[in-house]
Write an enzyme that holds these catalytic residues in place. Structure first.
Site, PDB file in Angstrom:
ATOM      1  N   SER A   1     -51.920  56.543 -49.843  1.00  0.00           N
ATOM      2  CA  SER A   1     -52.762  55.401 -50.221  1.00  0.00           C
ATOM      3  C   SER A   1     -52.096  54.535 -51.288  1.00  0.00           C
ATOM      4  CB  SER A   1     -54.120  55.889 -50.728  1.00  0.00           C
ATOM      5  OG  SER A   1     -54.899  54.788 -51.163  1.00  0.00           O
TER       6      SER A   1
ATOM      7  N   THR B   1     -61.007  56.539 -47.863  1.00  0.00           N
ATOM      8  CA  THR B   1     -60.222  56.282 -46.676  1.00  0.00           C
ATOM      9  C   THR B   1     -60.569  57.350 -45.642  1.00  0.00           C
ATOM     10  OG1 THR B   1     -57.983  55.843 -45.870  1.00  0.00           O
ATOM     11  CG2 THR B   1     -58.222  57.596 -47.529  1.00  0.00           C
TER      12      THR B   1
ATOM     13  N   LYS C   1     -65.400  57.933 -44.564  1.00  0.00           N
ATOM     14  CA  LYS C   1     -66.236  56.743 -44.682  1.00  0.00           C
ATOM     15  C   LYS C   1     -67.667  56.968 -44.199  1.00  0.00           C
ATOM     16  CE  LYS C   1     -62.301  53.601 -44.489  1.00  0.00           C
ATOM     17  NZ  LYS C   1     -61.634  52.467 -43.790  1.00  0.00           N
TER      18      LYS C   1
ATOM     19  N   ASN D   1     -66.698  52.297 -47.511  1.00  0.00           N
ATOM     20  CA  ASN D   1     -65.402  52.602 -48.129  1.00  0.00           C
ATOM     21  C   ASN D   1     -65.448  52.467 -49.646  1.00  0.00           C
ATOM     22  OD1 ASN D   1     -65.532  49.770 -48.255  1.00  0.00           O
ATOM     23  ND2 ASN D   1     -63.308  49.563 -48.085  1.00  0.00           N
TER      24      ASN D   1
ATOM     25  N   GLY E   1     -58.978  52.203 -30.436  1.00  0.00           N
ATOM     26  CA  GLY E   1     -59.694  53.082 -31.346  1.00  0.00           C
ATOM     27  C   GLY E   1     -61.174  52.793 -31.332  1.00  0.00           C
ATOM     28  N   ALA E   2     -61.974  53.782 -31.763  1.00  0.00           N
ATOM     29  CA  ALA E   2     -63.430  53.617 -31.742  1.00  0.00           C
ATOM     30  C   ALA E   2     -64.099  54.255 -32.948  1.00  0.00           C
ATOM     31  CB  ALA E   2     -64.002  54.226 -30.456  1.00  0.00           C
ATOM     32  N   GLY E   3     -63.338  54.510 -34.010  1.00  0.00           N
ATOM     33  CA  GLY E   3     -63.890  55.158 -35.190  1.00  0.00           C
ATOM     34  C   GLY E   3     -64.488  54.176 -36.177  1.00  0.00           C
TER      35      GLY E   3
ATOM     36  N   ARG F   1     -58.434  57.309 -26.903  1.00  0.00           N
ATOM     37  CA  ARG F   1     -57.824  58.534 -26.397  1.00  0.00           C
ATOM     38  C   ARG F   1     -58.853  59.419 -25.707  1.00  0.00           C
ATOM     39  NH1 ARG F   1     -55.143  60.516 -31.872  1.00  0.00           N
ATOM     40  NH2 ARG F   1     -57.058  59.539 -32.645  1.00  0.00           N
TER      41      ARG F   1
ATOM     42  N   GLY G   1     -52.055  44.813 -41.852  1.00  0.00           N
ATOM     43  CA  GLY G   1     -52.846  45.844 -42.502  1.00  0.00           C
ATOM     44  C   GLY G   1     -52.725  45.787 -44.008  1.00  0.00           C
TER      45      GLY G   1
END
Length: 279
Positions: A16, A62, A66, A87, A126-128, A151, A238
């Site tokens: 981080s 992180t 979350k 967060n 992704g789906a988080g 995935r 990012g």
């Protein structure tokens, strides 16, 4: 103000860059605050938070904390309620735990910085929790349909429910099929954890027309951004997302508000960006 303590929590957390960003901000503001990092797993989070003394002012989270941070909060805003993820946690002097999700604003700002003003269709890998923040930010930019590449297709329940709540069309495909669904999208977002590889080369047309949002920030560039940068495509970094969400965290810890700019916000942001560039 008296000396206060803050930290970013996660597992793993050694990568981080939040301590660099926050420490630069508080130095610029003349605040004698300490911001560090602690490796905390999901089952350890409540005990960690419950054990903090009154010197602690706030926490950043992180992956994978979350959702759990949200569950520990007494109060939260709409972004937290929509995404089911926080967060940021302010530990108020009266004992309240107040949660915020600054990722949504950070994502939207980074997309606008990359030249995106509006869009209709997006693809998210992704789906988080981070993908759900991306979805809320995209809704704010006018997106009406989304394809999610994952995935494990069975794990799209939360993001599907969020899309329904926002009135968005959503379909899901396997991550291996990402190359077949990106053409025609105005945004392609990568929200998967560090170490997940992008094994196929995505179509040239998509890389030269869509904006890529890659939430990876260390190491940079991430797997999606690398493909876009190779052809001169537009990239929402990012690192920019990290910076912009962190500025809002600093606002929250200093004033209790995320939407009210700091007195010398331009100077604070410049100090934070310098720290990020040196990392």
């Amino acid at each position: 103000m008296s000396r206060r303590r803050l930290a970013v929590l996660g597992h793993p957390v050694e990568h981080s860059l939040s301590p660099l960003l926050h420490s630069a901000a508080y130095r610029h503001l003349g605040l004698d605050w300490v911001y560090d990092r602690h490796d905390v797993r999901e089952h350890e989070l409540q005990g960690f938070v419950d054990g903090l003394d009154r010197s602690w002012l706030g926490l950043s989270a992180t992956m994978p904390l979350k959702e759990e941070l949200y569950r520990l909060a007494d109060e939260w805003d709409d972004a937290v309620a929509l995404t089911g993820a926080a967060n940021t946690l302010l530990l108020a002097d009266d004992g309240r735990r107040i949660a915020r999700n600054t990722d949504v604003a950070g994502i939207e700002r980074s997309l606008r910085d990359a030249g995106l003003e509006s869009a209709h269709h997006a693809v998210i890998a992704g789906a988080g929790a981070t993908a759900r923040s991306v979805l809320v930010a995209l809704d704010g930019l006018g997106v009406r349909s989304v394809t999610v590449a994952v995935r494990e297709p069975a794990r799209t329940g939360a993001i599907t429910a969020l899309a329904d709540e926002l009135g968005l069309e959503l379909d899901a495909v396997r991550l291996a099929d990402l190359e077949h669904v990106v053409e025609g999208a105005e945004v392609v977002a990568w929200t998967l954890p560090n170490g997940v590889a992008l094994r196929q080369e995505l179509p040239f047309d998509a890389r030269t027309t869509a904006v890529a949002l890659d939430v990876t920030y260390h190491p940079w560039p991430g797997p999606l951004a690398a493909q876009w940068l190779a052809v001169g495509g537009r990239v929402a970094s990012g690192r920019d997302m990290l910076l912009h969400q962190a500025v809002r965290q600093v606002r929250f810890f200093v004033s209790g508000q995320t939407d009210s700019p700091l007195g010398d916000e331009a100077g604070v942001e410049a100090a934070m960006r310098a720290a990020l560039d040196d990392a």
